[in-house]
Design an enzyme around this catalytic site. Sequence first.
Site, PDB file in Angstrom:
ATOM      1  N   LYS A  82      87.924-152.121  19.322  1.00 50.85           N
ATOM      2  CA  LYS A  82      87.173-152.280  18.071  1.00 50.85           C
ATOM      3  C   LYS A  82      86.104-151.192  17.919  1.00 50.85           C
ATOM      4  O   LYS A  82      85.949-150.601  16.842  1.00 50.85           O
ATOM      5  CB  LYS A  82      86.533-153.674  18.030  1.00 50.85           C
ATOM      6  CG  LYS A  82      85.586-153.898  16.871  1.00 50.85           C
ATOM      7  CD  LYS A  82      86.289-153.728  15.523  1.00 50.85           C
ATOM      8  CE  LYS A  82      85.283-153.551  14.396  1.00 50.85           C
ATOM      9  NZ  LYS A  82      84.930-154.747  13.731  1.00 50.85           N
ATOM     10  N   CYS A 126      78.390-152.151  10.510  1.00 55.68           N
ATOM     11  CA  CYS A 126      79.450-151.929  11.503  1.00 55.68           C
ATOM     12  C   CYS A 126      79.503-150.477  11.946  1.00 55.68           C
ATOM     13  O   CYS A 126      79.200-150.149  13.085  1.00 55.68           O
ATOM     14  CB  CYS A 126      80.802-152.316  10.908  1.00 55.68           C
ATOM     15  SG  CYS A 126      80.772-153.938  10.162  1.00 55.68           S
TER      16      CYS A 126
HETATM   17  N1  SAJ Z   1      82.067-144.022   3.849  1.00 57.52           N
HETATM   18  C1  SAJ Z   1      81.925-142.692   3.481  1.00 57.52           C
HETATM   19  N2  SAJ Z   1      83.070-141.935   3.328  1.00 57.52           N
HETATM   20  C2  SAJ Z   1      84.308-142.452   3.503  1.00 57.52           C
HETATM   21  C3  SAJ Z   1      84.441-143.809   3.887  1.00 57.52           C
HETATM   22  C4  SAJ Z   1      83.301-144.555   4.050  1.00 57.52           C
HETATM   23  O1  SAJ Z   1      80.821-142.179   3.301  1.00 57.52           O
HETATM   24  O2  SAJ Z   1      85.274-141.719   3.318  1.00 57.52           O
HETATM   25  C5  SAJ Z   1      80.871-144.824   4.038  1.00 57.52           C
HETATM   26  C6  SAJ Z   1      80.795-146.016   3.090  1.00 57.52           C
HETATM   27  O3  SAJ Z   1      80.270-145.653   1.841  1.00 57.52           O
HETATM   28  C7  SAJ Z   1      79.898-146.952   3.862  1.00 57.52           C
HETATM   29  C8  SAJ Z   1      80.291-146.687   5.311  1.00 57.52           C
HETATM   30  O4  SAJ Z   1      80.919-145.419   5.320  1.00 57.52           O
HETATM   31  O5  SAJ Z   1      78.537-146.634   3.670  1.00 57.52           O
HETATM   32  C9  SAJ Z   1      81.216-147.715   5.912  1.00 57.52           C
HETATM   33  O6  SAJ Z   1      82.192-148.107   4.966  1.00 57.52           O
HETATM   34  P1  SAJ Z   1      83.720-148.360   5.352  1.00 57.52           P
HETATM   35  O7  SAJ Z   1      84.439-148.770   4.127  1.00 57.52           O
HETATM   36  O8  SAJ Z   1      84.277-147.201   6.070  1.00 57.52           O
HETATM   37  O9  SAJ Z   1      83.669-149.511   6.433  1.00 57.52           O
HETATM   38  P2  SAJ Z   1      82.977-150.959   6.529  1.00 57.52           P
HETATM   39  O10 SAJ Z   1      81.708-150.796   7.303  1.00 57.52           O
HETATM   40  O11 SAJ Z   1      82.897-151.636   5.218  1.00 57.52           O
HETATM   41  O12 SAJ Z   1      84.070-151.722   7.420  1.00 57.52           O
HETATM   42  C10 SAJ Z   1      84.452-151.164   8.682  1.00 57.52           C
HETATM   43  C11 SAJ Z   1      85.979-151.143   8.746  1.00 57.52           C
HETATM   44  N3  SAJ Z   1      86.426-150.341   9.892  1.00 57.52           N
HETATM   45  C12 SAJ Z   1      87.305-149.340   9.748  1.00 57.52           C
HETATM   46  O13 SAJ Z   1      87.783-149.016   8.681  1.00 57.52           O
HETATM   47  C13 SAJ Z   1      87.700-148.634  10.990  1.00 57.52           C
HETATM   48  C14 SAJ Z   1      86.513-152.569   8.851  1.00 57.52           C
HETATM   49  O14 SAJ Z   1      87.917-152.571   9.043  1.00 57.52           O
HETATM   50  C15 SAJ Z   1      85.815-153.306  10.008  1.00 57.52           C
HETATM   51  O15 SAJ Z   1      86.272-154.644  10.110  1.00 57.52           O
HETATM   52  C16 SAJ Z   1      84.328-153.313   9.706  1.00 57.52           C
HETATM   53  O16 SAJ Z   1      83.877-151.965   9.697  1.00 57.52           O
HETATM   54  C17 SAJ Z   1      83.623-154.112  10.785  1.00 57.52           C
HETATM   55  O17 SAJ Z   1      83.286-155.275  10.525  1.00 57.52           O
HETATM   56  O18 SAJ Z   1      83.478-153.605  11.893  1.00 57.52           O
END
Ligand code: SAJ
Length: 416
Positions: free
Chosen positions: A214, A268
């Site tokens: 994870k 996360c």
């Molecule tokens: N973000 C960017 N650029 C991107 C993708 C995301 O700047 O291309 C930013 C988002 O705006 C946000 C942050 O990253 O601020 C995180 O967003 P996210 O959509 O990547 O992830 P989370 O935090 O909503 O959810 C993640 C997920 N993990 C992965 O995709 C590997 C989810 O599957 C997990 O269950 C979750 O963390 C968790 O609970 O750990």
Amino acid sequence: MQKVCVVGLGYIGLPTASLLATKGFEVLGVDIRSQVVDTINQGKIHIYEPDLDILVKAAVQSGNLKASLCSKESDVFILAVPTPFIEENKAPDLSYVEAATRSICASLKAGDLVILESTSPVGTTEKIAQWISEERTDLVLPGRLSESHRENQIYIAHCPERVLPGNILKELVENDRVVGGIDRPSSEKAFEFYSSFVSGEIFSTFSRTAEMAKLTENTFRDINIAFANELSMISDELEIDVWELIRLANRHPRVNILNPGPGVGGHCIAVDPWFIVNAAPKTALLTKKAREVNDSKPEWVIQKVLNHADKMKTRTIGCLGLSFKANIDDLRESPSLAIVESLAERTDYQLMVVEPHIHSCPEILSGKKNVEFSDLQSAIQKSDIVLLLVDHDEFKEIDPKVFEERILIDTRGAFA
Ligand code: SAJ
């Protein structure tokens, strides 16, 4: 009917508890916040997640979901509590997991399965076994890496949640899962439990590997976002449109660059890599650097705003979005909120703040005299600079013509 006790009714625990209740389990949701317990018992919700209101209502009405301040005898105990880090030294704070574990000990009996779903540092599941053994000397605990079931044993496993906020209900069922028992029988028990409601594939391993899996997933994403963020800063220096650059580079069959943004938020991705850095500080160099790059992005955005605003006579800034990502109401560790808060403190610019997913101005901003919580139209009309911080669907529908007379700082590439 199998009884399940879910400890922690937040973004993971509540959807899990209500899903299990609608699948026929008798579920008790436990939370230390009495307001949350009362809200759920009325069939209502305290957090926003698409369709969660409907699911919770159905679960409570069916009689299969009840909420309480205390656990009671069950067959399966799921721990879904926060695992933050301590700000000063970035060390994991396991106090919620420990408190949740100790709180269920009086209700445990031989044959029960205890599952840790919270994202946790390597070794946490073993600590759970240790805490249970301190509270319940009468129970037979899993032997680390033991192969066979023992009489009167309890079972302990880590099954990290993997759901994406905004898409939780679908992903709870459809995502593949990793179940990591503290011994083989615990993995088998956990496998059997998840098989009853997960349609994705389930993979068994030991708890330490499941914990690291994870952390690895979220760190992989953090590092890749850091690369995108670094590219955006480099492109700015070299006068290149980063969005076009990424679009073009991504046409290569083996390149898939993520999107730059104002920084990485949420509870996360901005947290979990620190668990790896903390456990292997001399080795996890790339992981640490990526965290630093992503953490530096909000200040870079602030400097961009200051550079533009310094050259202007009137300085009204429309700040579009506060949540940590698009189409959700979650403000936890949000870089957008941090940017607006910092601008409010460091400047006397008038800030017109728009966040369609929350009803009122967050407390942290409401006392600031230069902040006005606004609707989208008036914010844009009054702004000299539009600072797009979150790519909510509502914002993407803005007619780009309005930016002809204003400066647009588009941190998400919504209009690229
Ligand atoms: N973000 C960017 N650029 C991107 C993708 C995301 O700047 O291309 C930013 C988002 O705006 C946000 C942050 O990253 O601020 C995180 O967003 P996210 O959509 O990547 O992830 P989370 O935090 O909503 O959810 C993640 C997920 N993990 C992965 O995709 C590997 C989810 O599957 C997990 O269950 C979750 O963390 C968790 O609970 O750990």
